[in-house]
Design a protein around this motif. Structure first.
Motif, PDB file in Angstrom:
ATOM      1  N   ALA A  61     -45.948 -78.108  39.558  1.00 11.68           N
ATOM      2  CA  ALA A  61     -45.624 -78.546  38.188  1.00 11.68           C
ATOM      3  C   ALA A  61     -45.547 -80.071  38.121  1.00 11.68           C
ATOM      4  O   ALA A  61     -46.050 -80.688  37.176  1.00 11.68           O
ATOM      5  CB  ALA A  61     -44.312 -77.922  37.719  1.00 11.68           C
ATOM      6  N   GLN A  62     -44.931 -80.681  39.122  1.00 12.21           N
ATOM      7  CA  GLN A  62     -44.809 -82.148  39.122  1.00 12.21           C
ATOM      8  C   GLN A  62     -46.175 -82.817  39.251  1.00 12.21           C
ATOM      9  O   GLN A  62     -46.448 -83.820  38.597  1.00 12.21           O
ATOM     10  CB  GLN A  62     -43.881 -82.601  40.264  1.00 12.21           C
ATOM     11  CG  GLN A  62     -42.413 -82.271  39.985  1.00 12.21           C
ATOM     12  CD  GLN A  62     -41.524 -82.479  41.202  1.00 12.21           C
ATOM     13  OE1 GLN A  62     -41.998 -82.669  42.314  1.00 12.21           O
ATOM     14  NE2 GLN A  62     -40.222 -82.440  40.984  1.00 12.21           N
ATOM     15  N   ASP A 105     -48.006 -82.478  35.952  1.00 14.35           N
ATOM     16  CA  ASP A 105     -47.384 -83.391  34.990  1.00 14.35           C
ATOM     17  C   ASP A 105     -47.851 -84.832  35.231  1.00 14.35           C
ATOM     18  O   ASP A 105     -48.155 -85.568  34.290  1.00 14.35           O
ATOM     19  CB  ASP A 105     -45.859 -83.296  35.116  1.00 14.35           C
ATOM     20  CG  ASP A 105     -45.146 -83.908  33.923  1.00 14.35           C
ATOM     21  OD1 ASP A 105     -45.746 -83.955  32.830  1.00 14.35           O
ATOM     22  OD2 ASP A 105     -43.994 -84.356  34.081  1.00 14.35           O
ATOM     23  N   LYS A 113     -50.778 -78.431  29.584  1.00 11.12           N
ATOM     24  CA  LYS A 113     -49.550 -78.008  28.901  1.00 11.12           C
ATOM     25  C   LYS A 113     -49.287 -76.526  29.134  1.00 11.12           C
ATOM     26  O   LYS A 113     -48.153 -76.106  29.372  1.00 11.12           O
ATOM     27  CB  LYS A 113     -49.644 -78.298  27.406  1.00 11.12           C
ATOM     28  CG  LYS A 113     -48.376 -77.910  26.637  1.00 11.12           C
ATOM     29  CD  LYS A 113     -48.535 -78.094  25.147  1.00 11.12           C
ATOM     30  CE  LYS A 113     -47.259 -77.744  24.399  1.00 11.12           C
ATOM     31  NZ  LYS A 113     -46.783 -76.379  24.630  1.00 11.12           N
ATOM     32  N   LEU A 157     -47.907 -75.954  32.572  1.00 13.54           N
ATOM     33  CA  LEU A 157     -46.500 -76.368  32.662  1.00 13.54           C
ATOM     34  C   LEU A 157     -45.592 -75.371  31.935  1.00 13.54           C
ATOM     35  O   LEU A 157     -44.486 -75.083  32.394  1.00 13.54           O
ATOM     36  CB  LEU A 157     -46.319 -77.776  32.083  1.00 13.54           C
ATOM     37  CG  LEU A 157     -46.964 -78.900  32.900  1.00 13.54           C
ATOM     38  CD1 LEU A 157     -46.893 -80.224  32.148  1.00 13.54           C
ATOM     39  CD2 LEU A 157     -46.310 -79.042  34.269  1.00 13.54           C
ATOM     40  N   THR A 210     -45.258 -72.397  34.407  1.00 12.54           N
ATOM     41  CA  THR A 210     -44.448 -72.682  35.606  1.00 12.54           C
ATOM     42  C   THR A 210     -42.975 -72.880  35.238  1.00 12.54           C
ATOM     43  O   THR A 210     -42.093 -72.610  36.042  1.00 12.54           O
ATOM     44  CB  THR A 210     -44.976 -73.921  36.372  1.00 12.54           C
ATOM     45  OG1 THR A 210     -45.155 -74.999  35.445  1.00 12.54           O
ATOM     46  CG2 THR A 210     -46.293 -73.630  37.058  1.00 12.54           C
ATOM     47  N   ALA A 211     -42.709 -73.308  33.999  1.00 15.34           N
ATOM     48  CA  ALA A 211     -41.310 -73.479  33.560  1.00 15.34           C
ATOM     49  C   ALA A 211     -40.580 -72.141  33.471  1.00 15.34           C
ATOM     50  O   ALA A 211     -39.351 -72.083  33.534  1.00 15.34           O
ATOM     51  CB  ALA A 211     -41.273 -74.184  32.208  1.00 15.34           C
TER      52      ALA A 211
END
Length: 372
Positions: free
Chosen positions: A270-271, A274, A328, A331, A334-335
């Motif tokens: 995720a990082q 991002d 997006k 993310l 994964t959130a």
């Protein structure tokens, strides 16, 4: 009507009900909240004709009565009163105005008659069941990000909730999709939900419900019919119309033959997504994943601002593959994952990808690739 109550109790209940009221209304009464005092409580009700929330809060009732006042105005007044203060509400003899007094502050608000206030008549419900607030919140949290905002396909503007047989067990399932991604979550079907009609809960109702499910140990009572749902959460009762439409056969888009397994550390992945997507344009948020043995290279190219690349060690032991996704959407998914590791089941650059959470086998996600 003449009553006195704690500012904190009044503010908490107003906070729950006033959000339903739209800021702009062509029908004046819909800008108001209905206040009805009786016995030892004040009942508040707000509606937009599709969704209605009612809540009762303790109050000292000197004189019972009912009226309606502007919802957002009353909320703003009470919000600005000092902590720990008492609030006195009183209507005049004609019922045309209500005084809000606390300490040295005094406000007078115009009223509209309570007889004009619409009632979202619930009718009868065919199914009733109880479930834990944590279970209902989990179903919503894991799916609501995939609700479509495209008004033309109105039947996708909500979460589809139904019961389904899965591995010999009856499950209560929530599904949402916008055509680009799909989210599905299951819980054990509560007693009484067997045979309930498949319902589509609208986006606004889902959003308000999410805010009301903040007390983990509460048990929610759900009542369902073909056209409406009523949820009782402690002292709050929410009644909502359902979306009148047919949800598509989502099972058809869940891939069954994806054989290329990719395992990634959720947080690192995720990082990395991002970071590289910082360079992407608002319109095309594509990130390319190039997979080789044990390694992933994430790249983003934006002709206007430059490019970005990052390498990440992963668990992948198949033929090299390049596939693009909306950053997006990656993310968002994964959130929702609760475990440290996510599993992507891939087929080819043009086919949907399946994403599973290793820590929770009761949820799965499908993501359509992008051309990059």
């Amino acid at each position: 009507m003449r009553i006195t109550l704690e500012r904190s109790n009044l503010l908490k209940s107003l906070n729950h009900v006033h959000r339903v009221v739209e800021r702009r209304n062509t029908i004046p009464i819909l800008s108001n909240v209905l206040l009805r005092s009786d016995g030892a409580s004040l009942e508040m009700k707000a509606t937009d004709l599709d969704l209605e929330i009612t809540e009762a809060t303790p109050a000292q009732v000197e004189q019972a009565g009912a009226t309606t006042v502007p919802a957002h105005l009353l909320y703003d007044i009470v919000r600005k009163l000092p902590d720990g203060s008492e609030v006195r509400l009183a209507t005049n003899a004609e019922g045309t105005a209500m005084t809000v007094a606390s300490g040295r502050s005094k406000f007078s608000l115009q009223c509209l008659p309570q007889s004009d206030f619409p009632d979202l008549t619930a009718g009868s419900f065919s199914h009733s069941f109880r479930l834990k607030a944590t279970d209902l919140k989990m179903l919503i949290d894991r799916t609501q990000f995939a609700i479509s905002t495209e008004e033309t396909r109105y039947y996708l503007n909500g979460i589809f909730v139904h019961t389904v047989e899965n591995k010999g067990e009856l499950k209560l399932r929530a599904v949402a999709t916008d055509g680009h991604r799909l989210a599905r979550a299951d819980i054990e079907a509560p007693a009484g939900s067997e045979g309930m009609p498949g319902i589509i809960i609208p986006r606004k109702t889902v959003s308000e419900l999410q805010k009301l499910l903040d007390t983990p140990d509460v048990v929610v009572t759900a009542e369902v019919s073909d056209a409406k749902i009523r949820l009782t959460i402690g002292s709050i009762v929410m009644t909502s119309k359902l979306i009148d439409g047919t949800f598509p056969d989502y099972q058809r888009v869940i891939p069954a033959g994806n054989d290329k397994e990719l395992r990634v550390d959720c947080q690192s992945f995720a990082q990395a997504v991002d970071r590289v997507s910082t360079i992407s344009s608002e319109r095309g948020r594509a990130v390319k994943l190039a997979l080789t043995d044990g390694q992933m290279t994430l790249t983003v190219n934006n002709p206007d601002s430059g490019s970005a690349m990052e390498e990440l060690p992963v668990g992948y032991e198949n033929d090299p593959l390049e596939i693009g996704f909306n950053a997006k959407y990656l993310l968002d998914i994964t959130a929702q994952l609760t475990g440290n590791e996510a599993v992507f089941m891939l087929a080819d650059p043009g086919s949907p990808t399946l994403v599973r959470d290793l820590a929770a086998d009761d949820a799965l996600y499908v993501l359509m690739p992008m051309r990059v």
